[in-house]
Scaffold this motif. Sequence first.
Motif, short mmCIF file in Angstrom:
data_model
loop_
_atom_site.label_atom_id
_atom_site.label_comp_id
_atom_site.label_asym_id
_atom_site.label_seq_id
_atom_site.Cartn_x
_atom_site.Cartn_y
_atom_site.Cartn_z
N LEU A 45 0.83 -1.20 0.00
CA LEU A 45 0.00 0.00 0.00
C LEU A 45 0.87 1.26 0.00
CD1 LEU A 45 -2.96 0.84 0.01
CD2 LEU A 45 -2.91 0.79 2.50
N GLY A 46 2.01 1.19 0.70
CA GLY A 46 2.93 2.32 0.69
C GLY A 46 3.51 2.58 -0.68
N ARG A 47 3.85 1.50 -1.39
CA ARG A 47 4.39 1.67 -2.75
C ARG A 47 3.32 2.23 -3.69
NH1 ARG A 47 7.07 -3.15 -1.11
NH2 ARG A 47 5.40 -4.47 -1.97
N GLN A 48 2.08 1.74 -3.55
CA GLN A 48 1.01 2.27 -4.39
C GLN A 48 0.79 3.76 -4.15
OE1 GLN A 48 -2.55 -0.07 -3.75
NE2 GLN A 48 -1.44 -2.01 -4.03
N THR A 49 0.83 4.17 -2.87
CA THR A 49 0.64 5.58 -2.53
C THR A 49 1.77 6.42 -3.09
OG1 THR A 49 -0.52 4.94 -0.50
CG2 THR A 49 0.30 7.20 -0.64
#
Length: 507
Positions: A429-433
């Motif tokens: 989720l951090g990479r997507q953000t």
Amino acid sequence: MSNFNTSDKNYHEYAKLASSAESLIFSDPRSSLTVFGTLGEQLTREIMHLDGLGDWELNQKARIDKMRYSGNGYPDAVLLALDEIRRKRNGATHDNQFIATKGEALKIDQKAYLVWKWFLESFSLNDVPEYVTPVDQRNILKSQADKIKALEEKIKQLQENRPQITISAEERTRRRKVNVQFAKKHPLNEEETRQLIDSQLRNAGWEADTPRLNNWKHQTEPQKGHSMAIAEWVFSNGQRADYALFKGLDFYGIVEAKRWDQDIAGQMAQPKEYAKEVPFRSDYHLIGQEMGDYKVPFIYAANGRPYLEQYKEKSGIWFWDARNPKENAYALEEFHTPEDLALKLTAKNKDEANKDLADDEDYPQFAARPYQLDAIQSLENAIKDGKKRILLAMATGTGKTRTAISLMYRLLKHKRARRILYLVDRNSLGRQTANAIKDNKIGTMSISSIYGLKELSDKVPDASTKIQIATVQGMIKRLFFNDDNSEKPSVGQYDFIIVDEAHRGYV
């Protein structure tokens, strides 16, 4: 006769170790301080084991901090004594310039006795006789070094082989009552309270030492390149502020020190008056922002006690910003660092920033659907109203991340925020953000290129970084399980925190 005795067989080895340290006071005060330091470490390990505080394989400072913030109500006098024993031990062990005297060793002997008395009253129900000043027994101390080494090894073996302990609710309640009663019987005096506040200031990056860095006693003045909390700062009318905060020659703030047992909430009247009385002088700079009658912006009140929600009127470091006079003071867990305050000074006045947000009808196109605009406007109104915690609920697939990025852009654009932390619960989720912040643009420039972005692998933001992404788990590790203070976020490092997937129960 030693001050350290017990009828509880579980603690005989500790008593012997303490007695050995006491017996060295006159013949070898440096070794005495070192052994008392070992005693402090071993007792702290034992306390953490007995109270079920978990990982006791920490350094001594981290153990003391864990006790302080555990909510078990350990007496501040005991925690302060443990910390002083730790610091003297470090000096005696690692500092060749440190001068160990009999007087210092006797003082630490008294501190160790205080800890010992509380420990036995809490965990063994022993009655402890009153303290008796030791006498010189150096003629019988030839074999103490070997005895101490053997005792240390025996204690280590006992600790390694002890069983897990289950603590009943009744026993926890009894121990807490003992802690409360002990604290009432042993309140900190003014000097000891100042030691606590000095330590809190040093932990936040300020040079603080009330006996040494003292304007009234030693005419201590601010210095270029130093961030100093100068004690007893004298005004032209003869009044003295307890501390004046200087970053270089810039006069940043005033700290009011209250008694350890005094309520701290609502104690801003006196330091506010001091902030009005600061004269213009050539040897320091006043921060040139509109603050009405106030000459310095940042006002604190502290009594040395760590912040506990259930005792918030009596604990924490209370803070008020003269640039936003309509806002009430509120409690912090730590002092701001000098860098935190420098960052605060780059923000707009909140009333002005709120007005700019309300007047700005230009929203990024990547989050311009009507319901997204409604969400952003609702969030900004809540911020304007002074809400500290705001929950936004949006259905799956409605663009929560883009909505959050639009909000961050507007807050940063109008300097209502200077740095924002975006917390996620999974690396993916951090990479997507991070990709979304890089991909969504204002004109031809991405949000990341406008404001700077630190991603999951970056633990500490640069001075120019405006957005940082981190996992909840990583931030918890940095806050509570990290010996490197340079990686621990300060209390003012972020203006806003956005928690993605907040329904998972992290806040």
